[in-house]
Scaffold this motif. Structure first.
Motif, PDB file in Angstrom:
ATOM      1  N   ILE A   1     -21.632 -94.338  39.029  1.00  0.00           N
ATOM      2  CA  ILE A   1     -21.052 -93.490  38.035  1.00  0.00           C
ATOM      3  C   ILE A   1     -20.071 -92.557  38.961  1.00  0.00           C
ATOM      4  O   ILE A   1     -20.352 -91.966  40.073  1.00  0.00           O
ATOM      5  CB  ILE A   1     -21.956 -92.475  37.334  1.00  0.00           C
ATOM      6  N   ASP A   2     -18.567 -92.466  38.332  1.00  0.00           N
ATOM      7  CA  ASP A   2     -17.747 -91.656  39.161  1.00  0.00           C
ATOM      8  C   ASP A   2     -17.721 -90.120  38.897  1.00  0.00           C
ATOM      9  O   ASP A   2     -17.493 -89.814  37.679  1.00  0.00           O
ATOM     10  CB  ASP A   2     -16.333 -92.181  38.682  1.00  0.00           C
ATOM     11  N   LEU A   3     -18.109 -89.420  39.908  1.00  0.00           N
ATOM     12  CA  LEU A   3     -18.278 -88.006  39.754  1.00  0.00           C
ATOM     13  C   LEU A   3     -16.764 -87.389  39.462  1.00  0.00           C
ATOM     14  O   LEU A   3     -16.783 -86.053  39.786  1.00  0.00           O
ATOM     15  CB  LEU A   3     -19.332 -87.532  40.481  1.00  0.00           C
ATOM     16  N   ASN A   4     -15.708 -87.918  40.075  1.00  0.00           N
ATOM     17  CA  ASN A   4     -14.428 -87.300  39.869  1.00  0.00           C
ATOM     18  C   ASN A   4     -14.053 -87.265  38.386  1.00  0.00           C
ATOM     19  O   ASN A   4     -13.192 -86.434  38.000  1.00  0.00           O
ATOM     20  CB  ASN A   4     -13.216 -88.361  40.448  1.00  0.00           C
ATOM     21  N   ASP A   5     -14.744 -87.616  37.243  1.00  0.00           N
ATOM     22  CA  ASP A   5     -14.770 -87.316  36.066  1.00  0.00           C
ATOM     23  C   ASP A   5     -15.964 -86.250  35.761  1.00  0.00           C
ATOM     24  O   ASP A   5     -17.033 -86.668  35.861  1.00  0.00           O
ATOM     25  CB  ASP A   5     -15.074 -88.536  35.192  1.00  0.00           C
ATOM     26  N   TYR A   6     -15.348 -85.022  35.363  1.00  0.00           N
ATOM     27  CA  TYR A   6     -16.275 -83.991  35.269  1.00  0.00           C
ATOM     28  C   TYR A   6     -17.193 -84.082  34.112  1.00  0.00           C
ATOM     29  O   TYR A   6     -18.359 -83.678  34.291  1.00  0.00           O
ATOM     30  CB  TYR A   6     -15.593 -82.731  35.005  1.00  0.00           C
ATOM     31  N   ASN A   7     -16.821 -84.897  33.052  1.00  0.00           N
ATOM     32  CA  ASN A   7     -17.786 -85.290  31.992  1.00  0.00           C
ATOM     33  C   ASN A   7     -19.029 -85.997  32.635  1.00  0.00           C
ATOM     34  O   ASN A   7     -20.178 -85.859  32.230  1.00  0.00           O
ATOM     35  CB  ASN A   7     -17.136 -86.054  30.909  1.00  0.00           C
ATOM     36  N   ASN A   8     -18.822 -86.861  33.427  1.00  0.00           N
ATOM     37  CA  ASN A   8     -19.897 -87.756  34.181  1.00  0.00           C
ATOM     38  C   ASN A   8     -20.864 -86.855  35.033  1.00  0.00           C
ATOM     39  O   ASN A   8     -22.007 -86.668  35.238  1.00  0.00           O
ATOM     40  CB  ASN A   8     -19.407 -88.618  35.010  1.00  0.00           C
TER      41      ASN A   8
END
Length: 275
Positions: A100-107
């Motif tokens: 899961i990519d934590l560069n996407d703040y929704n994630n």
């Protein structure tokens, strides 16, 4: 704001983005003949394949986690060829999926509220493979050796991926983030919250990845020894696939199997331990 803070902010955000980036990667993972015609797989597996291909990573891991739990029935001596095929396909999807990519703040918010389901699925990927049946000399499963080598390669790839989840320089990054939150007065409350949440999420996942690596290393060495009880070069080949260089292997053996008699063959050609 102090003139040094914009540069510090840039450093922190660059550092925070590095360990989170993850893209699908096969890493030289061989595709077993049993799953080369993917259109003949069961509908649930094909649905997971489509979720992964469309970038719906969280939904993929939620579905894979459910299937992984159900796939424990594959871990038996009397596994059927179709069960093996399904297990291999699920193993392949899990091994090649990105974290899961934590560069996407929704994630970041999702992971903080729910769970590290991607870590859990990858750690327990072995539930999808009938290791006992694949190492049983009396088993009549077709392409048994090919399936076993695929599984070992997939496990090596996953361990390598977990190493990439560990931010070995995170302590410095965390200090910088705290300094920004405490002293950068021009940051909005929303910016502070996002920076704090992302820092906390990465820290927790980095620590969890370390724990997973420790557990998987021990299990992987034992599996390799069971598969290649006299062939040290075969064991080392899969350790290399997992990202361990020759210089890393002595310490890896010491912290996993030690100097047990059954592991003696793995130490040949390596420096002797100093007492």
């Amino acid at each position: 704001m102090n003139k040094s803070y914009p540069l510090l902010l840039l450093f922190v955000f660059f550092s925070l983005s590095f360990p989170c980036a993850a893209s699908p990667e096969q890493g030289g993972l061989p595709l077993p003949s049993a799953i080369r015609n993917l259109n003949k797989q069961n509908p649930e597996l094909l649905r997971l394949k489509k979720l992964l291909a469309s970038g719906q990573v969280i939904l993929f891991y939620q579905g894979a986690n459910k299937m992984r739990k159900e796939a424990r029935r594959y871990r038996k001596k009397g596994v059927t060829p179709q069960e093996l095929t399904d297990g291999l396909f699920l193993c392949y999807l899990i091994a090649t999926a990105p974290f899961i990519d934590l560069n996407d703040y929704n994630n970041v918010e999702w992971v903080s509220e729910y769970t590290d389901v991607d870590h859990t699925v990858k750690e327990f990927m072995s539930n999808t493979i009938p290791f006992i049946a694949l190492t049983d000399k009396n088993s009549k499963l077709p392409n048994k050796e090919e399936a076993l080598r695929f599984y070992l390669s997939a496990t090596a790839l996953v361990i390598k991926q977990f190493h990439r989840q560990v931010d070995y320089a995170f302590d410095a990054t965390e200090i910088c983030a705290c300094m920004l939150i405490d002293y950068a007065s021009n940051m909005s409350d929303e910016q502070e919250t996002k920076l704090f949440n992302k820092t906390s999420a990465i820290s927790a996942r980095s620590n969890h990845a370390r724990a997973v690596i420790k557990r998987r290393e021990r299990g992987f060495i034992r599996e390799l020894m069971a598969c290649f009880p006299t062939k040290a070069q075969e064991v080392k080949k899969y350790l290399h696939l997992a990202g361990y260089g020759d210089k890393d292997i002595p310490a890896l053996l010491e912290r996993t199997v030690g100097r047990a008699p059954e592991a003696a063959y793995l130490y040949k050609g390596l420096p002797k331990r100093r007492d």
